[in-house]
Design an enzyme around this catalytic site. Structure first.
Site, PDB file in Angstrom:
ATOM      1  N   ASP A 165      37.147  44.661  45.433  1.00 22.53           N
ATOM      2  CA  ASP A 165      38.069  45.342  44.510  1.00 22.53           C
ATOM      3  C   ASP A 165      38.230  46.824  44.879  1.00 22.53           C
ATOM      4  O   ASP A 165      38.878  47.580  44.165  1.00 22.53           O
ATOM      5  CB  ASP A 165      37.646  45.165  43.045  1.00 22.53           C
ATOM      6  CG  ASP A 165      36.151  45.200  42.829  1.00 22.53           C
ATOM      7  OD1 ASP A 165      35.422  45.630  43.755  1.00 22.53           O
ATOM      8  OD2 ASP A 165      35.696  44.824  41.734  1.00 22.53           O
ATOM      9  N   HIS A 177      26.902  42.657  37.086  1.00 22.76           N
ATOM     10  CA  HIS A 177      26.864  43.336  35.784  1.00 22.76           C
ATOM     11  C   HIS A 177      25.875  42.694  34.803  1.00 22.76           C
ATOM     12  O   HIS A 177      25.595  43.284  33.759  1.00 22.76           O
ATOM     13  CB  HIS A 177      28.249  43.362  35.136  1.00 22.76           C
ATOM     14  CG  HIS A 177      29.254  44.150  35.918  1.00 22.76           C
ATOM     15  ND1 HIS A 177      29.092  45.495  36.199  1.00 22.76           N
ATOM     16  CD2 HIS A 177      30.434  43.794  36.490  1.00 22.76           C
ATOM     17  CE1 HIS A 177      30.128  45.926  36.912  1.00 22.76           C
ATOM     18  NE2 HIS A 177      30.953  44.917  37.104  1.00 22.76           N
TER      19      HIS A 177
HETATM   20  C1  OKP Z   1      33.665  42.856  37.420  1.00 22.75           C
HETATM   21  B1  OKP Z   1      33.232  43.064  38.874  1.00 22.75           B
HETATM   22  C2  OKP Z   1      40.881  45.273  33.102  1.00 22.75           C
HETATM   23  C3  OKP Z   1      39.527  45.602  32.476  1.00 22.75           C
HETATM   24  C4  OKP Z   1      38.488  45.040  33.354  1.00 22.75           C
HETATM   25  C5  OKP Z   1      36.091  44.726  33.501  1.00 22.75           C
HETATM   26  C6  OKP Z   1      35.791  44.835  34.958  1.00 22.75           C
HETATM   27  C7  OKP Z   1      34.732  43.878  35.389  1.00 22.75           C
HETATM   28  C8  OKP Z   1      34.554  43.916  36.884  1.00 22.75           C
HETATM   29  N1  OKP Z   1      41.701  44.495  32.258  1.00 22.75           N
HETATM   30  N2  OKP Z   1      37.200  45.559  33.104  1.00 22.75           N
HETATM   31  O1  OKP Z   1      32.443  44.199  39.107  1.00 22.75           O
HETATM   32  O2  OKP Z   1      34.295  43.081  39.824  1.00 22.75           O
HETATM   33 ZN    ZN Z   2      34.032  44.925  40.581  1.00 21.37          ZN
END
Ligand code: OKP
Ligand code: ZN
Length: 353
Positions: free
Chosen positions: A293, A168
């Site tokens: 994820d 990101h």
């Molecule tokens: C990072 B990577 C949940 C909100 C989370 C951010 C996600 C970041 C993901 N409490 N939002 O791409 O796994």
């Molecule tokens: Zn992610």
């Protein structure tokens, strides 16, 4: 027995973001130390990996990827967190951390005010800067560079346990738990050492907006991403199928947004499309932004992939016959993350007849 080199640094364990601010509320941070502990435990019980820690200074390639003002901001800010955040302003037992509050208007006006800079250089309230964050981001990038070096030395498949993650992070902004874009840094290292074309396949459930941003106008890096539809999931403002690149980069950016509930078979259909495109591009190296994820148990994901599926994913990637560097991105089902990584890596082993 064929071995898969793993690069890892204990510096990663020093990174301890405690909370995200979501809906104005303090919520537990998903990107926790236990993630890397679980991966290390699973790899420790695995007979086909060899572990090493990096010794390379990644900054020459980090500086190609990131804006000098951003790097300076991150260093200055993370060096001064202990002094900036007053003792009486944190709750007992908390690690001091700086979050943005105000984000730039669209008018392009710049300001050197430190409060304004927090929102200039960090795009969300999920990505705190703590004392030492710059150093730990650098250590993570060094894991990526060491992995790239190993692949260029002839290892067919390398896994770099990068933490914090990177996909990101844009040229000039941290966000989504990411500070330095490890995949972009590894790609720049490869190009600098003789590679002509590098492909990046990002299969984290979140779109790799940072990596896309960095290479959007270039044809020497082909960025391909499968992810949850940005209408549904972070980073929301990027990841559409209509984002195909600009200038020299036109048609060298390929996004496949997928619906909530995507399972193994639907996902693999997209993977086959992606791999066919990558094959046509004929890259010297392939970098995987490997996020787990997408797993059915992930607390922040919306797909339904199974642990066993990741072996099939790894095998299909390996069948391309291109040297690969897998970089760890997301994956928050902490108890099964190590098993998912091991399943994925096992797909890269030569198959027993
Ligand atoms: C990072 B990577 C949940 C909100 C989370 C951010 C996600 C970041 C993901 N409490 N939002 O791409 O796994
Ligand atoms: Zn992610």
């Amino acid at each position: 027995m064929a071995e898969i080199p793993v690069v890892y640094t204990p510096e990663s364990l020093k990174h301890n973001p405690q909370f995200e601010i979501f809906n104005g509320q303090r919520t537990p941070h998903a990107e926790v130390v236990a993630r890397v502990e679980n991966i290390l435990e699973a790899l420790g019980a695995c007979d086909f990996v060899t572990m090493e820690t990096p010794t390379i200074d990644p900054m020459p390639w980090v500086e190609r990827v990131h804006d000098a003002g951003y790097l300076d901001y991150l260093k200055r800010t993370s060096d001064a967190v202990d002094a900036t955040v007053k003792d009486e302003d944190i709750q007992a037992g908390d690690v001091k951390a700086i979050y943005p509050s105000v984000f730039p208007l669209a008018n392009g006006r710049r300001t050197s005010n430190p409060v304004a800079q927090r929102g200039t250089y960090v795009f969300d309230t999920y990505t705190p800067i703590m004392q030492g964050t710059y150093e730990v981001a650098k250590a993570s990038a060094s894991v990526a560079v060491a992995g790239a070096e190993k692949v260029m030395q002839g290892a067919p498949h390398v896994y770099a346990l990068t933490r914090p993650p990177g996909h990101h992070a844009e040229t000039a902004r941290a966000g989504g738990y990411c500070y330095f874009n490890n995949a972009a840094v590894a790609a720049e290292y490869m190009l600098d050492h003789g590679a002509k074309r590098v492909a990046i396949f990002d299969f984290d459930i979140h779109h790799g907006n940072g990596t896309q941003d960095i290479f959007y106008d270039r044809d020497d890096v082909y960025f391909v991403s499968t992810h949850a539809d940005p209408e549904r999931l972070f980073p929301f403002f990027r990841g559409g199928a209509d984002e195909i690149g600009v200038g020299d980069g036109r048609n060298y950016n390929f996004n496949i947004p997928l619906p909530e509930g995507t399972g193994n078979d639907e996902f693999h259909g997209s993977v086959e499309t992606v791999l066919a495109r990558i094959k046509e591009y004929k890259p010297d190296y392939l970098i995987l932004s490997a996020g787990f994820d997408t797993h059915e148990q992930d607390p922040i994901g919306v797909f339904k992939l199974t642990t066993d599926y990741y072996q099939q994913l790894g095998r299909s990637i390996a069948e391309l016959g291109i040297p690969t560097l897998s970089l760890q991105e997301g994956g928050y089902a902490t108890e099964v993350l190590g098993a998912n990584v091991v399943s994925y890596l096992s797909g890269f082993l030569p198959q027993n007849p």
